[in-house]
Design a protein around this motif. Structure first.
Motif, PDB file in Angstrom:
ATOM      1  N   ARG A  82       0.833  -1.208   0.000  1.00  7.07           N
ATOM      2  CA  ARG A  82       0.000   0.000   0.000  1.00  7.07           C
ATOM      3  C   ARG A  82       0.867   1.258   0.000  1.00  7.07           C
ATOM      4  NH1 ARG A  82      -2.156   3.216   4.012  1.00  7.07           N
ATOM      5  NH2 ARG A  82      -1.172   1.900   5.613  1.00  7.07           N
ATOM      6  N   LEU A  83       0.415   2.277  -0.726  1.00  9.14           N
ATOM      7  CA  LEU A  83       1.093   3.564  -0.732  1.00  9.14           C
ATOM      8  C   LEU A  83       0.964   4.200   0.650  1.00  9.14           C
ATOM      9  CD1 LEU A  83       2.507   5.903  -2.278  1.00  9.14           C
ATOM     10  CD2 LEU A  83       0.212   6.769  -2.818  1.00  9.14           C
ATOM     11  N   VAL A  84       2.093   4.539   1.264  1.00  7.74           N
ATOM     12  CA  VAL A  84       2.109   5.084   2.616  1.00  7.74           C
ATOM     13  C   VAL A  84       2.126   6.611   2.599  1.00  7.74           C
ATOM     14  CG1 VAL A  84       3.377   5.182   4.794  1.00  7.74           C
ATOM     15  CG2 VAL A  84       3.260   3.038   3.498  1.00  7.74           C
ATOM     16  N   ARG A  85       2.981   7.202   1.774  1.00  6.22           N
ATOM     17  CA  ARG A  85       3.026   8.662   1.677  1.00  6.22           C
ATOM     18  C   ARG A  85       3.750   9.094   0.422  1.00  6.22           C
ATOM     19  NH1 ARG A  85       7.428  11.581   5.673  1.00  6.22           N
ATOM     20  NH2 ARG A  85       9.243  10.343   5.114  1.00  6.22           N
ATOM     21  N   ARG A  86       3.422  10.310  -0.007  1.00  9.75           N
ATOM     22  CA  ARG A  86       4.092  10.953  -1.133  1.00  9.75           C
ATOM     23  C   ARG A  86       4.819  12.196  -0.644  1.00  9.75           C
ATOM     24  NH1 ARG A  86       2.504   9.155  -6.158  1.00  9.75           N
ATOM     25  NH2 ARG A  86       0.576   7.915  -6.229  1.00  9.75           N
ATOM     26  N   CYS A  87       5.978  12.473  -1.243  1.00  2.03           N
ATOM     27  CA  CYS A  87       6.753  13.667  -0.891  1.00  2.03           C
ATOM     28  C   CYS A  87       7.223  14.349  -2.170  1.00  2.03           C
ATOM     29  CB  CYS A  87       7.956  13.305  -0.029  1.00  2.03           C
ATOM     30  SG  CYS A  87       7.527  12.394   1.484  1.00  2.03           S
ATOM     31  N   ASP A  88       7.386  15.666  -2.111  1.00  2.00           N
ATOM     32  CA  ASP A  88       7.681  16.438  -3.315  1.00  2.00           C
ATOM     33  C   ASP A  88       8.458  17.692  -2.919  1.00  2.00           C
ATOM     34  OD1 ASP A  88       7.690  17.753  -5.746  1.00  2.00           O
ATOM     35  OD2 ASP A  88       5.548  17.486  -6.126  1.00  2.00           O
ATOM     36  N   SER A  89       9.536  17.962  -3.629  1.00  2.22           N
ATOM     37  CA  SER A  89      10.292  19.200  -3.406  1.00  2.22           C
ATOM     38  C   SER A  89       9.652  20.384  -4.119  1.00  2.22           C
ATOM     39  CB  SER A  89      11.726  19.044  -3.914  1.00  2.22           C
ATOM     40  OG  SER A  89      11.745  18.951  -5.341  1.00  2.22           O
ATOM     41  N   GLY A  90       8.753  20.086  -5.092  1.00  3.13           N
ATOM     42  CA  GLY A  90       8.294  21.127  -5.996  1.00  3.13           C
ATOM     43  C   GLY A  90       9.401  21.448  -6.992  1.00  3.13           C
ATOM     44  N   GLU A  91       9.082  22.211  -8.014  1.00  4.78           N
ATOM     45  CA  GLU A  91      10.081  22.607  -9.011  1.00  4.78           C
ATOM     46  C   GLU A  91      10.871  23.794  -8.469  1.00  4.78           C
ATOM     47  OE1 GLU A  91       9.238  24.494 -13.035  1.00  4.78           O
ATOM     48  OE2 GLU A  91       9.609  22.392 -13.577  1.00  4.78           O
ATOM     49  N   VAL A  92      12.182  23.621  -8.318  1.00  2.00           N
ATOM     50  CA  VAL A  92      13.015  24.608  -7.634  1.00  2.00           C
ATOM     51  C   VAL A  92      14.068  25.160  -8.597  1.00  2.00           C
ATOM     52  CG1 VAL A  92      14.553  25.024  -5.686  1.00  2.00           C
ATOM     53  CG2 VAL A  92      12.689  23.356  -5.473  1.00  2.00           C
ATOM     54  N   PRO A  93      14.140  26.476  -8.776  1.00  2.00           N
ATOM     55  CA  PRO A  93      15.210  27.063  -9.596  1.00  2.00           C
ATOM     56  C   PRO A  93      16.570  26.924  -8.903  1.00  2.00           C
ATOM     57  CG  PRO A  93      13.369  28.599  -9.322  1.00  2.00           C
ATOM     58  CD  PRO A  93      13.175  27.497  -8.330  1.00  2.00           C
ATOM     59  N   TRP A  94      17.628  26.860  -9.703  1.00  2.00           N
ATOM     60  CA  TRP A  94      18.985  26.858  -9.177  1.00  2.00           C
ATOM     61  C   TRP A  94      19.881  27.701 -10.082  1.00  2.00           C
ATOM     62  CZ3 TRP A  94      22.871  25.233 -12.356  1.00  2.00           C
ATOM     63  CH2 TRP A  94      22.531  24.383 -13.412  1.00  2.00           C
ATOM     64  N   ALA A  95      20.979  28.174  -9.548  1.00  3.29           N
ATOM     65  CA  ALA A  95      21.953  28.959 -10.315  1.00  3.29           C
ATOM     66  C   ALA A  95      23.342  28.701  -9.744  1.00  3.29           C
ATOM     67  CB  ALA A  95      21.618  30.450 -10.255  1.00  3.29           C
ATOM     68  N   ALA A  96      24.344  28.658 -10.622  1.00  8.27           N
ATOM     69  CA  ALA A  96      25.709  28.352 -10.198  1.00  8.27           C
ATOM     70  C   ALA A  96      26.706  29.142 -11.051  1.00  8.27           C
ATOM     71  CB  ALA A  96      25.975  26.859 -10.305  1.00  8.27           C
ATOM     72  N   ARG A  97      27.908  29.296 -10.524  1.00 11.44           N
ATOM     73  CA  ARG A  97      29.016  29.921 -11.244  1.00 11.44           C
ATOM     74  C   ARG A  97      30.235  29.018 -11.187  1.00 11.44           C
ATOM     75  NH1 ARG A  97      30.820  35.746 -10.185  1.00 11.44           N
ATOM     76  NH2 ARG A  97      30.966  35.157  -7.988  1.00 11.44           N
ATOM     77  N   GLU A  98      31.121  29.176 -12.170  1.00 16.10           N
ATOM     78  CA  GLU A  98      32.360  28.400 -12.145  1.00 16.10           C
ATOM     79  C   GLU A  98      33.201  28.837 -10.964  1.00 16.10           C
ATOM     80  OE1 GLU A  98      36.081  26.991 -15.012  1.00 16.10           O
ATOM     81  OE2 GLU A  98      34.636  28.480 -15.738  1.00 16.10           O
ATOM     82  N   VAL A  99      33.753  27.838 -10.266  1.00 17.94           N
ATOM     83  CA  VAL A  99      34.600  28.093  -9.107  1.00 17.94           C
ATOM     84  C   VAL A  99      36.054  27.813  -9.513  1.00 17.94           C
ATOM     85  CG1 VAL A  99      35.073  27.561  -6.689  1.00 17.94           C
ATOM     86  CG2 VAL A  99      32.724  27.379  -7.599  1.00 17.94           C
ATOM     87  N   LEU A 100      36.886  28.828  -9.422  1.00 17.50           N
ATOM     88  CA  LEU A 100      38.272  28.707  -9.848  1.00 17.50           C
ATOM     89  C   LEU A 100      39.181  28.597  -8.630  1.00 17.50           C
ATOM     90  CD1 LEU A 100      38.245  31.502 -12.569  1.00 17.50           C
ATOM     91  CD2 LEU A 100      37.947  29.037 -12.909  1.00 17.50           C
ATOM     92  N   THR A 101      40.223  27.774  -8.731  1.00 10.65           N
ATOM     93  CA  THR A 101      41.188  27.662  -7.653  1.00 10.65           C
ATOM     94  C   THR A 101      42.005  28.933  -7.575  1.00 10.65           C
ATOM     95  OG1 THR A 101      41.337  25.273  -8.022  1.00 10.65           O
ATOM     96  CG2 THR A 101      43.107  26.308  -6.744  1.00 10.65           C
ATOM     97  N   PRO A 102      42.089  29.572  -6.397  1.00 16.98           N
ATOM     98  CA  PRO A 102      42.816  30.847  -6.296  1.00 16.98           C
ATOM     99  C   PRO A 102      44.311  30.632  -6.467  1.00 16.98           C
ATOM    100  CG  PRO A 102      42.177  30.092  -4.129  1.00 16.98           C
ATOM    101  CD  PRO A 102      41.500  29.161  -5.120  1.00 16.98           C
ATOM    102  N   GLU A 103      44.980  31.650  -7.008  1.00 17.58           N
ATOM    103  CA  GLU A 103      46.428  31.623  -7.112  1.00 17.58           C
ATOM    104  C   GLU A 103      47.012  32.130  -5.792  1.00 17.58           C
ATOM    105  OE1 GLU A 103      47.783  33.788 -10.441  1.00 17.58           O
ATOM    106  OE2 GLU A 103      46.638  32.632 -11.904  1.00 17.58           O
ATOM    107  N   LEU A 104      47.686  31.245  -5.092  1.00 12.76           N
ATOM    108  CA  LEU A 104      48.213  31.576  -3.775  1.00 12.76           C
ATOM    109  C   LEU A 104      49.625  32.127  -3.899  1.00 12.76           C
ATOM    110  CD1 LEU A 104      46.938  28.457  -1.832  1.00 12.76           C
ATOM    111  CD2 LEU A 104      45.804  30.650  -2.165  1.00 12.76           C
ATOM    112  N   GLY A 105      49.849  33.261  -3.242  1.00  8.91           N
ATOM    113  CA  GLY A 105      51.157  33.873  -3.295  1.00  8.91           C
ATOM    114  C   GLY A 105      52.135  33.237  -2.314  1.00  8.91           C
TER     115      GLY A 105
END
Length: 299
Positions: free
Chosen positions: A276-299
């Motif tokens: 028997r189906l016990v429960r349903r769960c849903d995150s909904g449709e969620v926007p996301w955004a990301a940027r490239e992460v660059l390794t810093p140049e360490l002095g």
């Protein structure tokens, strides 16, 4: 007098609206070394968010995994609000994670620095596994894990197909996981025609409490216009039944080193004995955004 008060109230309201419109300074990233998350060996991935909640205070959250000599893999999560001087961040904690009758007691310590818009450092995490009828065992595989995160910003809107081989992207979903937004991570393959992704989101259910899921998206093909789509279905079998998952993740790369899209997870839990189906769960449709992460140049 009434006019002066009205003007003062209007000015205060405008200042509050402007303050609310300003994005909260947030670093997002972690450790996601390989696009194909389904392959061995264990990589000790880390999803990481650090958000400035008030001057001199930062709330951080990470999720990772701890593997023990028994072969069992446990979720490891840390959350803390700590002081921050704008340049260095340090925190530590200890938690117990239970799976059935098994238990993992783990301790963690995190230290990072900021250079420009990049935060980098190390997460150290080890634990002790306790199982009924077995000796306690130390879990120390990959105890030190790199942290690399970038200050989040608008990724842009112009589509483009320009990811670099093995490039790492990180950002946030437009939904909170506890005190901070969930993290999203992308790693390009080599050549960069495919990508892997990891992301964390909260699901709300028709019965019982909400819960958090961290999903690893299988290697996904990037088509000619820089877009990608993945729709996965799988079943997790538990002692009392089974849970059917559907995880959808799509997006596209954008000019200026960004990417954006939408994600969604739904689940349906079934009783093992009756089906028997016990429960349903849903995150909904969620926007996301990301940027490239660059390794810093360490002095």
């Amino acid at each position: 007098m009434a006019t002066a008060i009205a003007c003062a109230l209007a000015l205060a309201t405008a200042e509050q609206a402007a303050a609310q419109a300003q994005p909260v300074p947030t670093f997002a990233g972690g450790w996601f070394p390989r696009a194909d998350v389904t392959r061995a060996p264990f990589t000790g991935h880390v999803g990481f968010v650090a958000q400035v909640v008030q001057p001199g205070r930062v709330t951080l959250r990470f999720e990772t995994a701890v593997r023990c000599p028994s072969g069992n893999v446990y979720d490891g999560t840390g959350r803390k609000t700590v002081g921050w001087d704008g340049a260095t961040l340090a925190a530590r904690g200890a938690t117990t994670y239970r799976v059935g009758r098994n238990r993992l007691d783990y301790a963690w310590e995190l230290a990072t620095k900021v250079q420009g818009d990049t935060m980098f450092g190390v997460l150290r995490i080890t634990g002790t596994e306790r199982r009924p009828g077995k000796r306690a065992s130390r879990c120390t595989e990959l105890p030190s894990r790199p942290i690399l995160a970038r200050l989040t910003a608008d990724p842009g809107t112009t589509p483009v197909m320009n990811p670099s081989p093995r490039a790492f992207y990180a950002g946030l979903i437009d939904a909170r996981v506890g005190a901070v937004p969930g993290v999203v991570q992308l790693r390009m393959a080599d050549p960069p025609t495919r990508l892997g992704a990891r992301w964390t989101v909260r699901l709300r259910c028709d019965r019982g409490p909400s819960f958090v899921v961290t999903n690893s998206t299988s290697p996904t093909t990037i088509v000619g216009d820089g877009s990608f789509t993945q729709d996965e279905r799988f079943v997790v079998r538990l002692t009392g039944g089974a849970v059917r998952y559907r995880a959808q993740f799509n997006g596209r790369f954008l000019a200026g080193g960004g990417a954006a899209g939408r994600l969604r997870v739904t689940t349906a839990a079934f009783d093992r004995r009756t089906g028997r189906l016990v429960r349903r769960c849903d995150s909904g449709e969620v926007p996301w955004a990301a940027r490239e992460v660059l390794t810093p140049e360490l002095g």
